[in-house]
Design a protein around this motif. Structure first.
Motif, mmCIF file in Angstrom:
data_model
loop_
_atom_site.group_PDB
_atom_site.id
_atom_site.type_symbol
_atom_site.label_atom_id
_atom_site.label_comp_id
_atom_site.label_asym_id
_atom_site.label_seq_id
_atom_site.Cartn_x
_atom_site.Cartn_y
_atom_site.Cartn_z
ATOM 1 N N ILE A 65 -20.604 11.797 -22.494
ATOM 2 C CA ILE A 65 -21.683 11.643 -23.468
ATOM 3 C C ILE A 65 -22.718 10.709 -22.869
ATOM 4 C CG2 ILE A 65 -22.313 10.875 -25.782
ATOM 5 C CD1 ILE A 65 -19.354 11.372 -26.567
ATOM 6 N N SER A 66 -23.938 11.198 -22.772
ATOM 7 C CA SER A 66 -25.028 10.397 -22.219
ATOM 8 C C SER A 66 -25.241 9.152 -23.073
ATOM 9 C CB SER A 66 -26.308 11.238 -22.197
ATOM 10 O OG SER A 66 -27.420 10.431 -21.920
ATOM 11 N N GLY A 67 -25.452 8.022 -22.420
ATOM 12 C CA GLY A 67 -25.702 6.773 -23.139
ATOM 13 C C GLY A 67 -27.108 6.701 -23.704
ATOM 14 N N GLU A 68 -27.969 7.581 -23.239
ATOM 15 C CA GLU A 68 -29.370 7.576 -23.642
ATOM 16 C C GLU A 68 -29.579 8.507 -24.840
ATOM 17 O OE1 GLU A 68 -33.085 9.740 -21.389
ATOM 18 O OE2 GLU A 68 -31.732 8.489 -20.241
ATOM 19 N N LEU A 69 -30.223 7.995 -25.894
ATOM 20 C CA LEU A 69 -30.523 8.810 -27.069
ATOM 21 C C LEU A 69 -31.822 9.565 -26.843
ATOM 22 C CD1 LEU A 69 -29.660 6.334 -29.960
ATOM 23 C CD2 LEU A 69 -28.262 8.197 -29.066
ATOM 24 N N GLU A 70 -31.831 10.826 -27.231
ATOM 25 C CA GLU A 70 -33.017 11.660 -27.089
ATOM 26 C C GLU A 70 -33.473 12.109 -28.464
ATOM 27 O OE1 GLU A 70 -32.598 14.678 -23.974
ATOM 28 O OE2 GLU A 70 -30.745 13.653 -23.388
#
Length: 178
Positions: A65-70
């Motif tokens: 899971i990418s740590g960056e929110l989009e």
């Protein structure tokens, strides 16, 4: 089927199979690019057709899971905040997790959405690999499931009532014999 170092090297394409979500077909989900196992049909809770995605409650540790929110700006994910899901082995994007969404998408919040275009499915019953897009993962409506459970409970209750009646009759008969 041929295997090379435990990786399936031959695949079957465009095969129409029975619905996987009804648990008649046991399926594992694999990264389309490297064939790493990402999840299985036991954790499927539906399909989001407008996003061409499979909804899963759990995935394997090979899904990162990418740590960056989009933020989604157009299409079905407009006004949504999400994280991308990637295959740990090859880095291929395999889906999304929606963290915040409008009310119409509330049901998919916090579930793993695996993009069918990036997923292959290994069907255990037939030992074949197919594209996820050839399968559907629709589940029975909850009302149908509740009615089925209600019918089963009533049948069990009726059977227990008959057994209780027989036991009472046997008890009366054995007391009168004494």
């Amino acid at each position: 089927m041929e295997f090379n170092e435990s990786v399936l090297t031959q695949r079957v394409s465009d095969v129409k199979l029975p619905v996987a979500g009804k648990r008649k077909q046991w399926v594992t989900f694999h990264c389309e690019r490297c064939k790493t196992v990402l999840g299985d049909s036991l954790d499927v809770c539906g399909e989001v057709r407008c996003m061409d995605s499979i909804m899963c409650m759990k995935v394997t540790n090979d899904v990162v899971i990418s740590g960056e929110l989009e933020s989604g700006h157009k299409g079905e994910i407009a006004n949504c905040i999400y994280s991308s899901l990637k295959c740990r082995s090859c880095g291929c994007a395999v889906g999304k997790v929606i963290h915040s969404a409008p009310l119409r998408l509330a049901v998919i919040r916090s579930t793993f959405l695996l993009h069918k275009a990036n997923i292959s499915c290994y069907i255990l019953n037939s030992s074949s690999m197919v594209k996820a897009s050839t399968l559907t993962f629709d589940l029975k409506p909850l009302r149908e499931s509740i009615n089925e459970v209600k019918r089963q409970c009533k049948a069990q209750f009726d059977q227990m009532t008959r057994i209780k009646s027989r036991l009472a009759d046997m008890s009366i008969t054995s007391e009168s014999d004494k």
